[in-house]
Structure formats: structure tokens, C-alpha cells
Scaffold this active site. Structure first.
Site, short mmCIF file in Angstrom:
data_model
loop_
_atom_site.label_atom_id
_atom_site.label_comp_id
_atom_site.label_asym_id
_atom_site.label_seq_id
_atom_site.Cartn_x
_atom_site.Cartn_y
_atom_site.Cartn_z
N ASN A 297 1.07 3.98 10.60
CA ASN A 297 0.32 4.52 11.73
C ASN A 297 0.71 3.74 12.97
O ASN A 297 1.13 2.58 12.86
CB ASN A 297 -1.20 4.35 11.48
CG ASN A 297 -1.56 2.88 11.23
OD1 ASN A 297 -1.40 2.38 10.10
ND2 ASN A 297 -1.99 2.21 12.25
N TYR B 206 -8.53 -10.20 2.90
CA TYR B 206 -9.72 -9.41 3.27
C TYR B 206 -10.54 -8.98 2.06
O TYR B 206 -11.67 -8.53 2.20
CB TYR B 206 -9.35 -8.20 4.14
CG TYR B 206 -8.53 -7.11 3.46
CD1 TYR B 206 -9.07 -6.30 2.46
CD2 TYR B 206 -7.22 -6.87 3.87
CE1 TYR B 206 -8.32 -5.30 1.86
CE2 TYR B 206 -6.46 -5.88 3.26
CZ TYR B 206 -7.01 -5.11 2.26
OH TYR B 206 -6.28 -4.13 1.66
N GLU B 207 -9.97 -9.10 0.86
CA GLU B 207 -10.75 -8.79 -0.34
C GLU B 207 -11.70 -9.93 -0.68
O GLU B 207 -12.52 -9.80 -1.60
CB GLU B 207 -9.80 -8.51 -1.51
CG GLU B 207 -8.99 -7.24 -1.31
CD GLU B 207 -7.91 -7.04 -2.37
OE1 GLU B 207 -8.26 -6.64 -3.48
OE2 GLU B 207 -6.74 -7.31 -2.08
N SER C 4 0.81 -1.23 0.00
CA SER C 4 0.00 0.00 0.00
C SER C 4 0.84 1.27 0.00
O SER C 4 1.66 1.49 0.89
CB SER C 4 -0.91 0.04 1.23
OG SER C 4 -1.77 -1.05 1.25
N HIS D 116 -3.36 0.33 -4.70
CA HIS D 116 -2.67 -0.78 -5.36
C HIS D 116 -2.97 -0.69 -6.85
O HIS D 116 -4.11 -0.84 -7.26
CB HIS D 116 -3.15 -2.13 -4.82
CG HIS D 116 -2.68 -2.42 -3.42
ND1 HIS D 116 -1.74 -3.37 -3.15
CD2 HIS D 116 -3.00 -1.86 -2.25
CE1 HIS D 116 -1.50 -3.40 -1.86
NE2 HIS D 116 -2.27 -2.50 -1.28
N HIS E 54 -5.29 -9.34 -1.11
CA HIS E 54 -5.32 -9.67 0.31
C HIS E 54 -6.47 -10.63 0.61
O HIS E 54 -7.47 -10.65 -0.12
CB HIS E 54 -5.55 -8.40 1.15
CG HIS E 54 -4.61 -7.28 0.86
ND1 HIS E 54 -4.76 -6.47 -0.23
CD2 HIS E 54 -3.52 -6.84 1.53
CE1 HIS E 54 -3.78 -5.56 -0.23
NE2 HIS E 54 -3.01 -5.77 0.81
N MET F 132 -2.01 -6.88 7.34
CA MET F 132 -3.02 -7.78 6.77
C MET F 132 -2.51 -8.55 5.55
O MET F 132 -3.31 -9.00 4.73
CB MET F 132 -4.27 -6.98 6.39
CG MET F 132 -4.87 -6.17 7.54
SD MET F 132 -6.22 -5.12 7.01
CE MET F 132 -6.48 -4.11 8.50
N SER F 133 -1.20 -8.70 5.43
CA SER F 133 -0.67 -9.35 4.22
C SER F 133 0.59 -10.14 4.53
O SER F 133 0.84 -10.51 5.68
CB SER F 133 -0.36 -8.26 3.17
OG SER F 133 0.72 -7.45 3.59
N ALA G 188 2.48 -2.04 4.28
CA ALA G 188 2.16 -1.01 5.26
C ALA G 188 1.73 -1.73 6.53
O ALA G 188 1.06 -2.75 6.46
CB ALA G 188 1.02 -0.14 4.74
N HIS H 36 -7.40 4.56 6.13
CA HIS H 36 -6.65 4.04 5.00
C HIS H 36 -5.95 5.15 4.20
O HIS H 36 -4.86 4.96 3.68
CB HIS H 36 -7.58 3.21 4.09
CG HIS H 36 -6.87 2.43 3.02
ND1 HIS H 36 -5.90 1.48 3.29
CD2 HIS H 36 -6.96 2.46 1.67
CE1 HIS H 36 -5.45 0.97 2.15
NE2 HIS H 36 -6.08 1.55 1.15
N1 HPA Z 1 -3.41 -2.62 11.40
C1 HPA Z 1 -3.44 -3.57 10.43
N2 HPA Z 1 -2.96 -3.38 9.20
C2 HPA Z 1 -2.42 -2.18 8.94
C3 HPA Z 1 -2.37 -1.15 9.88
C4 HPA Z 1 -2.89 -1.39 11.19
O1 HPA Z 1 -2.88 -0.53 12.08
N3 HPA Z 1 -1.78 -0.08 9.28
C5 HPA Z 1 -1.48 -0.47 8.00
N4 HPA Z 1 -1.87 -1.73 7.79
#
Ligand code: HPA
Length: 282
Positions: A238, A88-89, A33, A64, A86, A214-215, A116, A250
Site C-alpha cells: 500500500n 506488536y504482537e 505477510s 502468517h 512481530h 513493522m518487522s 510487506a 490489513h
Molecule cells: N505501514 C507500516 N507497516 C506496513 C504498512 C504500512 O503502511 N503496509 C504494510 N506494512
């Protein structure tokens, strides 16, 4: 899709991609990301949208680009994924790792995975680059489940040392040369797509995690199954839930990725040739 189909399809897709460019990549690079800009550094680049690649899933995540780029970094042939899919998609884990199977068929011997991530370790801050030294798989899925075809690979894979010690050291040394303050940490992979609760983050910290995302973990497991060496780098976009009062969104994740892209590109520019050289020698 059965695992045997997966084998046949990976072979078909590898041939398709190889027919589009004379480049014979030794290294694959997956740009997460907001980190896709590194692909602009490539020469002799041939770009193929995931939509046009047989059996590739379409990337639906904002930030992406969803294209494969074959080309050179300096003198070294590489294949770059500008964006990944991912869990989650809603894609099955076999779709998430399919590109790894294809790259291995194409002769790729090392992969650089980037992502990320949220910072769990309180020493981190926004924009910190962290070399992943180990992971905790909290996604509740494993790409090797159901494996019954030895052509696809072995089932019981040793995950000790999954993140190449020499590649980690190479990257930390490059960071020192370039004046980039790198950390090393443990990545916990979650399914998403909701961000974590503060209670989950406290639990993960207690478990020994420094980063959450998440990846990456499914790709690492399959890379190791196929004997492909791994380097993984997170950008802390973050601080994780509950560590500051700031809400996580996001757009911010993408913005921080873009803000550190100069450092990030400089680091990859330095490390990619070292890794390519390592695998070319073997
Ligand atoms: N949590 C999960 N996945 C992420 C985060 C987060 O805080 N930041 C970027 N990807």
C-alpha cells in the site's frame, strides 16, 4: 529470560530442529505477510509448526502460517519461516530474534528477509518490490540491549553495510533478467500495530525513508551480530498514510502480497541459489 538462557535455548532448539530432517541449511528465508507461498516450491520439505518447536513464539498475525519448513530449493538446502513474530504482537524482542540465533547455530550463513511495507517514496506504487539498502530503527528497541554474555555475541555491532552490497546487486540483476521492475530503498521500522499518521509519513520521508514497516530490523541486527549476511526485500502492499486518499487495511496488505506472489517467487527462485553458492564457497 536472560541472555545466557537464550544461548542455551537456541542451542537446544537448533538440535531439536536438526533432528527432524537431514537438511543442513546454509540459507534461511523469512516470508512476510502474504508472501508465504514460496515455501510450496521446496522439495523434500519437512514442516514443523512453531507451536511444536521448543522456545519458539507462536505467530498470531493473520496471513502468517506459523511454520518452519526445511527443504531444498533446487539443489540447495534452506530453512524457511512461513510467517514471523512481530514486536506488536507483544513479544519481547528476544523472542522476535530467537529464530535467527537458532539458525546461526544450525550453520546458516545468509538470511533473506521479506516483508510487506508501506510506500513512502512517491515513485513507488502498490505491488512494487524493493530491495532494502539501509534502515532507520524507529521501534525504540534493540535486540542487543542487556547483552552481557560473549557466547551470545558482541554488543557494539557495526551496521554499515548491513545489507550486503553484492546480494543487492545480485537481486537487481536478477530483476533485470526476469523483467521485474525492482527499486532500492531505505526501510524505516516502526513498532505498530496502528498504521502511521500522515504527519509521521511526511517526517519519515524528510528523514530519508522510502518504505515503512513493522518487522525485519531486529532480525537484521542479530544477523549482523552473528556474521550472517543479509538480503531484505519489501513488497509495497500500500502507499503509506496520507500519500493517497485510500484507507490502509490489513486485508489489502495480504491481497497485494498474493497478487505479486508469482513475480516474488520467480525472483527468489533465481536469487536463492546464488546466495547459497556464495556462502557455500566460504
Ligand atoms: N505501514 C507500516 N507497516 C506496513 C504498512 C504500512 O503502511 N503496509 C504494510 N506494512
Amino acid at each position: 529470560m536472560s541472555m545466557s538462557d537464550d544461548f542455551t535455548q537456541a542451542e537446544f532448539t537448533a538440535k531439536f530442529i536438526s533432528s527432524k530432517s537431514p537438511i543442513k541449511p546454509l540459507v534461511a528465508i523469512v516470508l512476510g505477510s502474504g508472501l508465504g507461498g514460496f515455501a510450496d516450491e521446496m522439495t523434500d520439505a519437512v514442516r514443523i509448526g512453531y507451536n511444536d518447536i521448543p522456545h519458539f513464539a507462536r505467530s498470531t498475525a493473520v496471513g502468517h502460517a506459523g511454520q518452519l519448513v526445511l527443504g531444498n530449493i533446487g539443489a540447495w538446502p534452506v530453512v524457511v519461516m512461513q510467517g514471523r513474530v512481530h514486536l506488536y504482537e507483544g513479544y519481547p524482542v528476544q523472542s522476535v530474534v530467537f529464530p535467527m540465533r537458532v539458525f546461526a547455530r544450525m550453520g546458516v550463513r545468509a538470511v533473506i528477509l521479506t516483508n510487506a511495507a508501506g510506500g513512502i517514496n512517491l515513485d513507488y506504487g502498490q505491488g512494487r518490490l524493493v530491495v532494502i539498502k539501509d534502515h532507520i530503527n524507529f521501534q525504540g528497541q534493540n535486540p542487543l540491549v542487556g547483552l552481557e554474555d560473549p557466547r551470545v555475541g558482541q554488543r557494539f555491532i557495526d551496521m554499515t553495510g548491513a545489507y550486503s552490497k553484492s546480494y543487492r546487486q545480485m537481486t537487481l540483476d536478477a530483476g533485470k533478467r526476469l523483467g521485474i521492475d525492482l527499486a532500492e530503498g531505505v526501510y524505516v521500522a516502526v513498532l505498530g500495530p496502528s498504521y502511521e499518521t500522515p504527519a509521521e509519513i511526511r517526517a519519515f520521508r524528510t528523514m530519508g525513508a522510502d518504505l515503512v514497516g513493522m518487522s525485519t530490523v531486529p532480525e537484521v541486527i542479530v544477523a549482523r551480530q552473528l556474521g550472517v549476511k543479509v538480503l531484505a526485500i519489501s513488497c509495497v502492499t500500500n502507499m503509506a498514510a496520507g500519500t493517497t486518499d485510500a484507507p490502509i487495511n490489513h486485508e489489502e496488505v495480504l491481497e497485494i502480497g498474493r497478487r505479486i506472489s508469482g513475480q516474488f517467487k520467480a525472483l527468489l527462485r533465481d536469487v536463492v541459489p546464488l546466495i547459497a553458492q556464495d556462502v557455500a564457497e566460504k
